[in-house]
Write a protein that holds these residues in place. Structure first.
Motif, PDB file in Angstrom:
ATOM      1  N   THR A 119      87.751   4.602  47.904  1.00 50.72           N
ATOM      2  CA  THR A 119      86.573   4.575  48.770  1.00 50.72           C
ATOM      3  C   THR A 119      86.562   5.844  49.626  1.00 50.72           C
ATOM      4  O   THR A 119      87.500   6.623  49.607  1.00 50.72           O
ATOM      5  CB  THR A 119      86.645   3.367  49.702  1.00 50.72           C
ATOM      6  OG1 THR A 119      87.846   3.462  50.452  1.00 50.72           O
ATOM      7  CG2 THR A 119      86.602   2.077  48.930  1.00 50.72           C
ATOM      8  N   ASN A 120      85.523   5.956  50.413  1.00 51.49           N
ATOM      9  CA  ASN A 120      85.464   7.125  51.305  1.00 51.49           C
ATOM     10  C   ASN A 120      84.614   6.817  52.529  1.00 51.49           C
ATOM     11  O   ASN A 120      83.556   6.220  52.399  1.00 51.49           O
ATOM     12  CB  ASN A 120      84.874   8.316  50.563  1.00 51.49           C
ATOM     13  CG  ASN A 120      85.227   9.622  51.255  1.00 51.49           C
ATOM     14  OD1 ASN A 120      85.922   9.627  52.264  1.00 51.49           O
ATOM     15  ND2 ASN A 120      84.744  10.711  50.717  1.00 51.49           N
ATOM     16  N   GLY A 121      85.129   7.190  53.692  1.00 48.52           N
ATOM     17  CA  GLY A 121      84.300   7.221  54.889  1.00 48.52           C
ATOM     18  C   GLY A 121      84.077   5.918  55.603  1.00 48.52           C
ATOM     19  O   GLY A 121      83.635   5.906  56.746  1.00 48.52           O
ATOM     20  N   ASP A 122      84.357   4.788  55.010  1.00 53.62           N
ATOM     21  CA  ASP A 122      84.185   3.495  55.652  1.00 53.62           C
ATOM     22  C   ASP A 122      85.171   3.403  56.819  1.00 53.62           C
ATOM     23  O   ASP A 122      86.352   3.719  56.655  1.00 53.62           O
ATOM     24  CB  ASP A 122      84.483   2.445  54.564  1.00 53.62           C
ATOM     25  CG  ASP A 122      84.473   1.035  55.094  1.00 53.62           C
ATOM     26  OD1 ASP A 122      84.407   0.878  56.315  1.00 53.62           O
ATOM     27  OD2 ASP A 122      84.535   0.119  54.271  1.00 53.62           O
ATOM     28  N   PRO A 123      84.745   2.977  58.024  1.00 51.84           N
ATOM     29  CA  PRO A 123      85.660   2.992  59.173  1.00 51.84           C
ATOM     30  C   PRO A 123      86.973   2.246  58.928  1.00 51.84           C
ATOM     31  O   PRO A 123      88.004   2.604  59.487  1.00 51.84           O
ATOM     32  CB  PRO A 123      84.859   2.302  60.275  1.00 51.84           C
ATOM     33  CG  PRO A 123      83.440   2.467  59.880  1.00 51.84           C
ATOM     34  CD  PRO A 123      83.411   2.520  58.391  1.00 51.84           C
ATOM     35  N   GLY A 124      86.942   1.217  58.103  1.00 49.44           N
ATOM     36  CA  GLY A 124      88.173   0.474  57.847  1.00 49.44           C
ATOM     37  C   GLY A 124      89.062   1.138  56.821  1.00 49.44           C
ATOM     38  O   GLY A 124      90.180   0.704  56.577  1.00 49.44           O
ATOM     39  N   HIS A 125      88.567   2.167  56.155  1.00 45.43           N
ATOM     40  CA  HIS A 125      89.335   2.801  55.076  1.00 45.43           C
ATOM     41  C   HIS A 125      89.531   4.271  55.369  1.00 45.43           C
ATOM     42  O   HIS A 125      88.634   4.949  55.849  1.00 45.43           O
ATOM     43  CB  HIS A 125      88.578   2.684  53.752  1.00 45.43           C
ATOM     44  CG  HIS A 125      88.264   1.280  53.382  1.00 45.43           C
ATOM     45  ND1 HIS A 125      87.125   0.647  53.804  1.00 45.43           N
ATOM     46  CD2 HIS A 125      88.956   0.377  52.665  1.00 45.43           C
ATOM     47  CE1 HIS A 125      87.122  -0.584  53.324  1.00 45.43           C
ATOM     48  NE2 HIS A 125      88.216  -0.783  52.639  1.00 45.43           N
TER      49      HIS A 125
ATOM     50  N   LEU B  30      96.807   2.167  62.704  1.00 40.45           N
ATOM     51  CA  LEU B  30      97.522   2.123  63.987  1.00 40.45           C
ATOM     52  C   LEU B  30      99.039   2.182  63.803  1.00 40.45           C
ATOM     53  O   LEU B  30      99.756   2.686  64.647  1.00 40.45           O
ATOM     54  CB  LEU B  30      97.131   0.857  64.761  1.00 40.45           C
ATOM     55  CG  LEU B  30      97.691   0.732  66.168  1.00 40.45           C
ATOM     56  CD1 LEU B  30      97.172   1.851  67.062  1.00 40.45           C
ATOM     57  CD2 LEU B  30      97.344  -0.624  66.793  1.00 40.45           C
ATOM     58  N   GLY B  31      99.522   1.639  62.691  1.00 39.81           N
ATOM     59  CA  GLY B  31     100.972   1.601  62.489  1.00 39.81           C
ATOM     60  C   GLY B  31     101.487   2.723  61.613  1.00 39.81           C
ATOM     61  O   GLY B  31     102.684   2.789  61.338  1.00 39.81           O
ATOM     62  N   PHE B  58      93.653  18.176  66.394  1.00 41.22           N
ATOM     63  CA  PHE B  58      93.981  16.968  67.145  1.00 41.22           C
ATOM     64  C   PHE B  58      92.990  16.781  68.304  1.00 41.22           C
ATOM     65  O   PHE B  58      92.466  15.688  68.518  1.00 41.22           O
ATOM     66  CB  PHE B  58      95.415  17.069  67.700  1.00 41.22           C
ATOM     67  CG  PHE B  58      95.851  15.843  68.445  1.00 41.22           C
ATOM     68  CD1 PHE B  58      96.429  14.770  67.776  1.00 41.22           C
ATOM     69  CD2 PHE B  58      95.665  15.732  69.820  1.00 41.22           C
ATOM     70  CE1 PHE B  58      96.810  13.625  68.454  1.00 41.22           C
ATOM     71  CE2 PHE B  58      96.049  14.596  70.509  1.00 41.22           C
ATOM     72  CZ  PHE B  58      96.624  13.541  69.825  1.00 41.22           C
ATOM     73  N   LEU B  59      92.752  17.868  69.031  1.00 36.54           N
ATOM     74  CA  LEU B  59      91.856  17.771  70.198  1.00 36.54           C
ATOM     75  C   LEU B  59      90.416  17.489  69.766  1.00 36.54           C
ATOM     76  O   LEU B  59      89.687  16.750  70.426  1.00 36.54           O
ATOM     77  CB  LEU B  59      91.907  19.065  71.013  1.00 36.54           C
ATOM     78  CG  LEU B  59      93.261  19.384  71.664  1.00 36.54           C
ATOM     79  CD1 LEU B  59      93.218  20.749  72.343  1.00 36.54           C
ATOM     80  CD2 LEU B  59      93.650  18.310  72.674  1.00 36.54           C
ATOM     81  N   GLN B  65      90.099   9.220  67.247  1.00 34.66           N
ATOM     82  CA  GLN B  65      90.112   8.070  66.321  1.00 34.66           C
ATOM     83  C   GLN B  65      90.284   6.769  67.099  1.00 34.66           C
ATOM     84  O   GLN B  65      89.843   5.711  66.665  1.00 34.66           O
ATOM     85  CB  GLN B  65      91.243   8.221  65.294  1.00 34.66           C
ATOM     86  CG  GLN B  65      90.932   9.232  64.217  1.00 34.66           C
ATOM     87  CD  GLN B  65      92.038   9.289  63.169  1.00 34.66           C
ATOM     88  OE1 GLN B  65      93.019   8.561  63.243  1.00 34.66           O
ATOM     89  NE2 GLN B  65      91.854  10.144  62.197  1.00 34.66           N
ATOM     90  N   TRP B  66      90.939   6.866  68.249  1.00 36.04           N
ATOM     91  CA  TRP B  66      91.119   5.657  69.057  1.00 36.04           C
ATOM     92  C   TRP B  66      89.755   5.053  69.412  1.00 36.04           C
ATOM     93  O   TRP B  66      89.526   3.848  69.255  1.00 36.04           O
ATOM     94  CB  TRP B  66      91.912   5.957  70.331  1.00 36.04           C
ATOM     95  CG  TRP B  66      91.997   4.753  71.230  1.00 36.04           C
ATOM     96  CD1 TRP B  66      91.251   4.498  72.349  1.00 36.04           C
ATOM     97  CD2 TRP B  66      92.828   3.606  71.051  1.00 36.04           C
ATOM     98  NE1 TRP B  66      91.557   3.276  72.885  1.00 36.04           N
ATOM     99  CE2 TRP B  66      92.541   2.702  72.094  1.00 36.04           C
ATOM    100  CE3 TRP B  66      93.784   3.253  70.105  1.00 36.04           C
ATOM    101  CZ2 TRP B  66      93.182   1.476  72.232  1.00 36.04           C
ATOM    102  CZ3 TRP B  66      94.423   2.026  70.239  1.00 36.04           C
ATOM    103  CH2 TRP B  66      94.127   1.153  71.288  1.00 36.04           C
ATOM    104  N   ALA B  67      88.873   5.897  69.880  1.00 31.45           N
ATOM    105  CA  ALA B  67      87.544   5.409  70.286  1.00 31.45           C
ATOM    106  C   ALA B  67      86.801   4.847  69.076  1.00 31.45           C
ATOM    107  O   ALA B  67      86.045   3.877  69.191  1.00 31.45           O
ATOM    108  CB  ALA B  67      86.756   6.536  70.929  1.00 31.45           C
TER     109      ALA B  67
END
Lengths: 611, 185
Positions: A119-125, B30-31, B58-59, B65-67
């Motif tokens: 997949t690509n780009g999906d926030p969960g992936h 996250l892990g 990174f900046l 990515q946290w947000a």
């Protein structure tokens, strides 16, 4: 061949995310891991980011393996796990590697590998990671566990550590029982120090002082490093010429680096002055003692003392040394006030002799041997014939050194044919003998361009093992040093490492029945031990009565095993020859036959189920 | 297909979906990959690595990515009591055959035992506390690095303790989310 040993350990990282190749794009996740763990990426694929040049002091080289196919998958491709492909990568860096490439110091293995469509780009992936199938993230079906099992089976000596973002608890038992040496949580802020610690404790890491990359040698070095903080006495065992003093220095460097290191060769000291040299003396203790002398043990205070040829210690020195090991104090000769001087010394003993045999013969104190063996650790250095793959590297190293020492001549190298011949010899005098042979040859033929087999004159005892043809007529002297094997795992590890390719053709004739007999006897003795351990004395059998059920339950590790299954197992383990023996084995066989007669599948109704 | 069966399949699917989302978000991001970025920054700030391109990335992208994934994490935590609870099992055979009144107390009892056994409430509260702590450190760091450039390492080094604290909280949060039960047991 490059004869300078690379000093960085070499790690294999098996991971779906960090191991994947993203076409022309660098794999940034992999680069981040390398930065985070201070690793130099040597994978050599297009996704290796080149961060290593910016790491001031990497702790290891890392090669990444995806363990999936295709390694480079694009959006829409289907990714599948690839166990065989993964094992091929592992083999390439273990048994199939060139002599000048070290084996994997450590394998870091992920648990969860996602398969399916990329997949690509999906926030969960993450971009380029497959969508995953339901079984992928079920702890019971982690692909990482399958890899771990396969590694344990094919490479029992290879240290594997789990590196995963998944928790340890659901698979803790599995990873322990399948031989993983540890677990590093990917998120752990201390991951780099944990990795460093695992490398030190479990890694197979070469050292410049002990030339070679063979696994048996690296295991000996690991044993030495493991003594850090644990042992005060060390016993190094190995044949003459294997490098026991070098290993003692290695132990010292890893335990008491900045402290004194004192070397004593028991065979070279004057027996009359031995006590005085070791424990010191007071002025006037004996004729010629014109001043107080500290003695070598006190010279080594705070550091290490290496006592070679310990089996040859005179009896009075054995008694004195035992006291030092027990009390950690020294009493100089002639110290009539009885004052003992406290010392803190790590004793590193070495022997190439059958010291246990000397205890039986009365030449060596049993209590001292116990102190040597169990007061710390025992390290066995393998003979050169058991680390044959190191011979070309060692030969090259000794050649360079001899050439430089010579300072003249045009000799440029050892020909491949000569290296093959050197590799095929058994070298009963081990590394020292190989070194002497090469130095002598370089000195004798400084003006040839390459050294060929005809230039080498082997010492009398050297034989070419692979062909069985002696290089000289004099046969090799049999070695009396047999390293003690006290764990079944050692036997299993030895058997799994045995290299049949080195066995001459003539020895293969009739080998199978011979080996079968050995195994049959081994199994019978194993059963005999279990019967003895589980037997209980009864009024009619005060020496103990053989009970096959508890014995077989013990051996199988199966508490639910039935009595009839135990009887079947005894029948399988014992042959007619074993039954001719007296004692427990004979009793066990008779009980088994009573419970499971050859003509009937059912046990007799009156059979004692507890037998 | 009966209504009960449909409901059973749906709740089981939801649980599987929750576990799958957890695996990818918590164990994958996250892990695994996010802490690698935070760890890499720490190495740069401590001087063990010099890599201005990494710092710039990174900046610009990575820290944020946290947000991006934080709302999904919060949803994952919020859903635990509802999606993982064994309460739904009462509506599926064989327990669905019980009288309505019995189903009520059997369900309540089962859920209470499950919650007690896994300390679900304690874990949810701990996860929410860590999420809030991470949010707080993140919110403190964002304005401090907004105008920072990759060349401004001295300024970033002055924030090293905050980045380290953020790294540790992310690690702790990942560990707590991992401890939520995988199965209804």
């Amino acid at each position: 061949m490059n004869c300078a040993l690379p000093v960085l350990p070499r790690i294999l990282i098996i991971d779906d995310v960090f191991g994947r190749t993203l076409g022309d794009r660098p794999n940034e996740e992999r680069a981040d891991l390398c930065r985070s763990l201070l690793l130099a990426d040597v994978t050599g694929d297009s996704s290796a980011s080149g961060v290593q040049g910016r790491i001031a002091r990497p702790i290891a080289e890392a090669l990444f393996c995806r363990a999936q196919s295709p390694v480079c998958a694009r959006v829409g491709d289907t990714v599948e796990n690839d166990l065989e492909g993964c094992l091929q990568v592992v083999r390439a860096g273990w048994q199939n590697r060139p002599a000048d490439v070290p084996p994997w110091s450590l394998v870091l293995l992920d648990l969860c590998f996602y398969t399916g469509t990329v997949t690509n780009g999906d926030p969960g992936h993450l971009p380029g990671v497959p969508a995953g199938r339901p079984a992928d993230d079920q702890p019971s079906s982690y692909f990482g566990l399958k890899i771990l099992k396969a590694l344990r089976h094919e490479f029992p000596d290879m240290p594997v550590v789990i590196l995963s973002g998944n928790p340890r608890s659901p698979v803790s038992k599995d990873i322990d029982t399948h031989g993983a040496r540890g677990f590093i949580g990917s998120a752990d802020p201390n991951a780099v120090s944990i990795l460093q610690e695992y490398l030190d404790r479990h890694g197979l890491i070469a050292d410049e002082s002990m030339f070679g990359y063979s696994v048996p040698l690296l295991i000996a070095l690991r044993s030495a490093r493991r003594l850090k903080g644990a042992a005060r006495n060390v016993l190094i065992r190995g044949e003459s010429g294997v490098g026991k003093e070098l290993l003692a220095r290695y132990v010292h460097r890893h335990t008491r680096r900045d402290e004194p290191f004192v070397v004593v060769n028991s065979a070279l000291l004057n027996p009359n002055l031995y006590s005085s040299a070791l424990f010191g003396h007071r002025k006037g203790a004996f004729t010629g003692a014109i001043a107080d002398k500290k003695g070598l043990i006190r010279d080594a205070d705070g550091g290490s003392m290496f006592l070679d040829e310990v089996a040859r210690l005179p009896p009075d020195v054995q008694a004195g040394l035992l006291r030092v090991l027990q009390e950690r104090t020294v009493r100089p000769e002639g110290a009539d006030d009885g004052r003992e001087i406290a010392v803190d010394v790590q004793f590193i003993f070495a022997t190439n002799e059958d010291i246990e045999g000397q205890v039986i013969a009365g030449g060596f104190r049993a209590d001292l041997l116990e102190r040597l063996r169990f007061g710390g650790g025992t390290i066995v250095i393998p003979p050169l014939r058991d680390r044959r793959s190191d011979i070309p590297l060692l030969a090259q190293h000794f050649f360079e050194s001899a050439k430089n020492a010579l300072g003249r001549g045009s000799v440029r190298g050892i020909s491949p044919e000569a290296l093959d011949m050197l590799r095929a010899a058994d070298w009963p005098g081990n590394v020292r003998e190989l070194e002497g042979c090469i130095r002598k040859t370089v000195a004798e033929y400084p003006d040839v361009e390459y050294l060929y087999p005809l230039h080498f004159e082997f010492p009398a005892a050297v034989r070419l093992l692979a062909s069985g043809v002696p290089v000289q007529a004099t046969p090799a002297a049999p070695t009396t040093m047999v390293p003690p094997v006290t764990h079944l795992d050692d036997v299993a590890a030895f058997l799994s490492r045995f290299d049949f390719a080195q066995v001459p053709q003539a020895e293969l004739a009739g080998a199978l029945p011979r080996i079968q007999r050995v195994f049959q006897d081994f199994a019978a003795r194993l059963l005999e031990t279990a019967l003895a351990r589980t037997s209980r004395a009864t009024p009619d059998a005060p020496d103990g009565r053989a009970k096959i059920h508890p014995a077989i339950k013990l051996l199988k590790g199966d508490p639910k095993l039935t009595a009839s299954a135990a009887a079947d197992e005894v029948k399988r383990l014992l042959t007619h020859d074993d039954v001719r023996r007296e004692g427990h084995l004979r009793d066990a066989y008779e009980v088994a036959i009573r419970l499971r007669p050859p003509t009937s599948r059912k046990p007799r109704p009156d059979a004692d189920p507890h037998e | 297909m009966s209504l009960c069966c449909t409901h059973l399949v749906t709740s089981s699917d939801l649980r599987a979906d929750w576990n799958s989302r957890r695996s990818k978000l918590n164990h994958g991001w996250l892990g695994k990959t996010y802490p690698a970025k935070l760890g890499a920054l720490r190495r740069v700030l401590s001087g063990e690595i010099s890599d201005s391109a990494f710092v710039a990335r990174f900046l610009r992208d990575d820290f944020a990515q946290w947000a991006r994934y934080r709302p999904e994490l919060a949803r994952l935590i919020e859903e635990v009591p509802r999606l993982l609870s064994p309460l739904a099992r009462v509506d599926a055979p064989p327990l669905s055959a019980l009288a309505q009144e019995d189903r009520k107390w059997v369900g309540a009892l089962t859920e209470a035992v499950w919650s007690q056994l896994h300390d679900v409430e304690g874990l949810v509260n701990e996860a929410k506390r860590l999420l809030a702590e991470a949010d707080e450190i993140y919110a403190r760091l964002v304005p401090s690095i907004e105008d920072a450039s990759s060349a401004d390492l001295e300024h970033l080094r002055s924030l090293a303790d905050h980045f380290e604290a953020f790294h540790r909280v992310c690690c702790d949060l990942s560990a707590v989310i991992s401890r939520f039960p995988h199965e209804v047991a």
